[in-house]
Design a protein around this motif. Structure first.
Motif, PDB file in Angstrom:
ATOM      1  N   ARG A 137       0.866  -1.185   0.000  1.00 38.84           N
ATOM      2  CA  ARG A 137       0.000   0.000   0.000  1.00 38.84           C
ATOM      3  C   ARG A 137       0.899   1.230   0.000  1.00 38.84           C
ATOM      4  N   LEU A 138       1.403   1.561  -1.163  1.00 43.91           N
ATOM      5  CA  LEU A 138       2.410   2.615  -1.288  1.00 43.91           C
ATOM      6  C   LEU A 138       1.832   4.013  -1.152  1.00 43.91           C
ATOM      7  N   GLN A 139       0.529   4.172  -1.080  1.00 46.33           N
ATOM      8  CA  GLN A 139      -0.070   5.497  -0.959  1.00 46.33           C
ATOM      9  C   GLN A 139      -0.191   5.950   0.489  1.00 46.33           C
ATOM     10  N   GLU A 140       0.206   5.120   1.452  1.00 41.47           N
ATOM     11  CA  GLU A 140       0.089   5.487   2.862  1.00 41.47           C
ATOM     12  C   GLU A 140       1.101   6.578   3.215  1.00 41.47           C
ATOM     13  N   ARG A 141       0.661   7.557   4.055  1.00 40.20           N
ATOM     14  CA  ARG A 141       1.521   8.647   4.493  1.00 40.20           C
ATOM     15  C   ARG A 141       1.247   8.942   5.961  1.00 40.20           C
TER      16      ARG A 141
ATOM     17  N   LYS B  53       8.415  11.870   2.488  1.00 42.44           N
ATOM     18  CA  LYS B  53       9.192  12.077   1.257  1.00 42.44           C
ATOM     19  C   LYS B  53       9.854  10.774   0.815  1.00 42.44           C
ATOM     20  N   MET B  54      10.379  10.011   1.773  1.00 40.80           N
ATOM     21  CA  MET B  54      10.979   8.719   1.427  1.00 40.80           C
ATOM     22  C   MET B  54       9.939   7.782   0.817  1.00 40.80           C
ATOM     23  N   ALA B  55       8.738   7.735   1.411  1.00 41.72           N
ATOM     24  CA  ALA B  55       7.686   6.864   0.881  1.00 41.72           C
ATOM     25  C   ALA B  55       7.271   7.303  -0.520  1.00 41.72           C
ATOM     26  N   GLN B  56       7.218   8.624  -0.750  1.00 39.91           N
ATOM     27  CA  GLN B  56       6.839   9.120  -2.077  1.00 39.91           C
ATOM     28  C   GLN B  56       7.887   8.751  -3.119  1.00 39.91           C
ATOM     29  N   ASN B  57       9.153   8.961  -2.784  1.00 46.12           N
ATOM     30  CA  ASN B  57      10.223   8.595  -3.719  1.00 46.12           C
ATOM     31  C   ASN B  57      10.255   7.091  -3.954  1.00 46.12           C
ATOM     32  N   LEU B  58      10.022   6.326  -2.883  1.00 46.40           N
ATOM     33  CA  LEU B  58       9.999   4.870  -3.036  1.00 46.40           C
ATOM     34  C   LEU B  58       8.852   4.438  -3.938  1.00 46.40           C
TER      35      LEU B  58
END
Length: 668
Positions: free
Chosen positions: A295-299, A317-322
């Motif tokens: 679930r890459l949209q989690e922030r 920011k790390m999750a967004q770049n990942l």
């Protein structure tokens, strides 16, 4: 109990030592109560387990909750500080109260002693017989006690005792005020000190009363004086310490209440402070778990501008770049798979035309000159290799796209091994070796796709023959528990350290300068790994430089059954390390050597290596059946675990390389 028998006394070392040293008895040890054979041992273990079971959730919570540990640590440390501070304060208060009481008591007693001695000196002693003189002396002491105690008003009591210089007769003529019992209130040691010295002596004691009043702590000060007749007597002042005890109890209660309040307040403060730090960390851990689940949209929710907020912004920011990188890689991988699949399919049409033309030229090669005829043969061989490469690329693309299908049915792996060996024997004969089979006495049945298993074993056997340096190749089969296994052992160049983890990579070669005599494509082991994974099994490799290698295929007996071990150890018995260990055991225990059989030159037997016999698994190998495959000897193998969602549909239309090549050659 009869008179002739003596009961052993508790704690008598002689009795216990005699029993322990008796024949047929073992010396007593504390640990015997918990042994299996000791009476009460199982009961104690069950009791310990019953007591420990309710504590397991608390221990698990303690290990996993950092907030609880910090708050508990703060409470314990603050409680220690409060207790230490309380002891110091109470000690200082007690010393101060006692010092003040002692100074006041000494001043009061000194004035009383002076007044009593002054009255005795001023008043002349009455004349008369001895009996009248003694009675006058006792009456004078009674009046003195009443007079001295009247100024105390309950602050102190006065006791007058006759001196017993001989120590043989009890005190006579005791006079006391306030109902004090002299015999129980004045210590004997204090009386001895007063009788021996002229000065004043003091000590702490319990003041007892004869009128039913409860006893109380007090300070006693005594001195030896002379009465009106010149006879010595002892005068004591008893000062109760009730007020000091009440004051000290009030201080203790105040300190305990204040200390408890401080400890609770510090615990609440620690809980609030740690909560502000732990809550974002827990949120980040939960979001990290959801990110790892796909679930890459989690922030994280970021509020404020403090360090925690900056950490949350950096995490987002790390999750967004990942997420961006993963999307790019997925798109690139999708394009590559589609490109490989499209190119492979598109090449089939021209390849079919070229194949037809090459077959016509190949059939007419006898009419050509030698150079042209040789060129026609080379053209046919390379077209065979080209077709094999296309078939492998199509199969790899199916695995990458998740479109590979498993057509599982109960099969006997012995039949599959016989077909594989029948196709690889001509190559082994050209190399100068043989292919030996071990463990085919009993059926080895499993639910598997016969075509895929045969392709895996053909790759393993052909590779073993090619890299076996002309020595024999041993194929071992076994079944135990819920697993079956086939291991292919060669005695060639082997694998260097670290190569067992790379041997399943696509187009990987241990020696790039080594030519493929069988025309392989470099994708055989990669496809074999995917086939094993599709079955929910393992394909692992072991090797040592100069000692050959062993590849092991382990499959579950029943589809969808998880594997827990393999019937065949990954590291063979005749490895260098096992041979050295066996030699050391033979040297220490005098055991016989492993049985060897004479063999051809260059075979394992001729090199001193033991050839496995057709027997059951040795106990050491059978004990490893339930072991974790990653913990087996000969580490460095790549354990291929079963992936989720890999049992999907596919056409499965490709054939094996060797079958195509043999069919083409026979058609020619």
């Amino acid at each position: 109990m009869s008179r002739g028998s003596a009961a052993p006394k508790p704690g008598n070392p002689g009795v216990r030592a005699g029993r322990a040293a008796g024949p047929g008895r073992q010396p007593w040890r504390p640990g015997r109560l918990f042994q299996d054979g000791a009476p009460g041992g199982p009961v104690l273990r069950l009791l310990a387990r019953w007591v420990r079971r309710p504590l397991l959730p608390a221990l698990r919570l303690w290990r996993r909750n950092i907030q609880l540990r910090v708050v508990a640590g703060t409470l314990l440390m603050s409680l220690g500080v409060v207790l230490l501070l309380g002891f110091v304060v109470i000690g200082q208060m007690r010393n101060g109260l006692l010092d003040a009481k002692e100074r006041a008591a000494q001043s009061q007693a000194s004035g009383g002693f002076s007044a009593a001695q002054g009255q005795a000196d001023e008043q002349p002693g009455p004349g008369g017989p001895d009996g009248g003189t003694g009675r006058a002396s006792l009456n004078w002491r009674s009046d003195l006690v009443v007079q001295l105690a009247s100024g105390g008003q309950g602050a102190f009591n006065v006791v007058a005792l006759s001196s017993d210089t001989e120590g043989t007769a009890p005190s006579r003529g005791a006079r006391a005020s306030g109902g004090v019992e002299p015999a129980r209130s004045i210590p004997v040691k204090l009386r001895e000190s007063v009788a021996q010295g002229p000065g004043a002596f003091q000590t702490y004691t319990r003041i007892n009363y004869s009128d039913g009043k409860p006893s109380e702590a007090g300070l006693v000060i005594g001195k030896r004086l002379n009465d009106i007749d010149g006879n010595s007597y002892e005068l004591y002042y008893l000062f109760p310490l009730t007020q000091e005890e009440d004051s000290l109890a009030l201080v203790k209660t105040t300190l305990a209440t204040a200390g408890l309040f401080v400890v609770v307040l510090l615990g609440a403060i620690a809980w609030l402070v740690v909560r502000q730090v732990v809550t974002p960390v827990r949120m980040a851990a939960g979001i990290a778990e959801r990110l790892s689940a796909g679930r890459l949209q989690e922030r994280m929710k970021v509020t404020g501008e403090d360090d925690i907020a900056r950490l949350g912004e950096a995490f987002n920011k790390m999750a967004q770049n990942l997420q961006l990188k993963i999307q790019q890689l997925e798109e690139l991988s999708r394009m590559q798979r589609r490109f490989v699949s499209d190119v492979s399919h598109e090449l089939r049409t021209p390849l079919t035309t070229v194949r037809m033309a090459a077959d016509v030229i190949y059939e007419a090669r006898e009419d050509f000159d030698p150079v042209t005829a040789r060129s026609a043969e080379l053209l046919g061989d390379q077209l065979d290799r080209f077709e094999s490469l296309l078939a492998d690329l199509l199969e790899i693309s199916r695995f990458d796209a998740g479109a590979a299908a498993l057509e599982a049915e109960p099969i006997d792996l012995r039949e599959v091994v016989r077909r594989v060996i029948g196709g690889a024997e001509p190559l082994a004969e050209r190399k100068g070796g043989r292919i030996l089979v071990v463990g085919d006495e009993q059926p080895v049945v499993a639910e598997a796709d016969a075509r895929r298993v045969e392709r895996v074993l053909r790759n393993l056997v052909v590779n073993a023959v090619e890299h076996g340096e002309g020595r024999d190749v041993v194929v071992r089969m076994a079944a135990a528990g819920g697993a079956v296994a086939v291991a292919v052992r060669d005695y060639g160049v082997g694998l260097k350290p670290g190569e067992a983890t790379r041997v399943f990579n696509r187009f990987w070669r241990a020696d790039p300068a080594r030519a493929r005599t069988t025309g392989g494509t470099g994708l055989g082991l990669s496809i074999a790994v995917e086939d094993a994974r599709l079955h929910g099994g393992w394909l692992q490799a072991w090797g040592e430089p100069g000692g050959g290698s062993q590849f092991r295929l382990t499959l579950p007996r029943t589809a969808d059954e998880p594997l827990r071990g393999s019937p065949i150890p990954l590291e063979p018995e005749d490895s260098r390390r096992n041979r050295e260990r066996a030699a050391a055991e033979e040297a220490s225990q005098g055991a016989g050597r492993l049985p060897t059989v004479p063999g051809q030159a260059g075979s394992p037997a001729s090199r001193g290596l033991p050839v496995p016999a057709r027997t059951a698994l040795p106990p050491r190998q059978a004990a490893q059946v339930a072991a974790d495959p990653t913990a087996l000897p000969g580490n460095g193998a790549r354990v291929v675990s079963r992936g989720a969602g890999e049992r999907t549909a596919g056409d499965g239309s490709s054939t094996t390389q060797e079958a195509k090549r043999e069919g083409t050659r026979r058609g020619r």
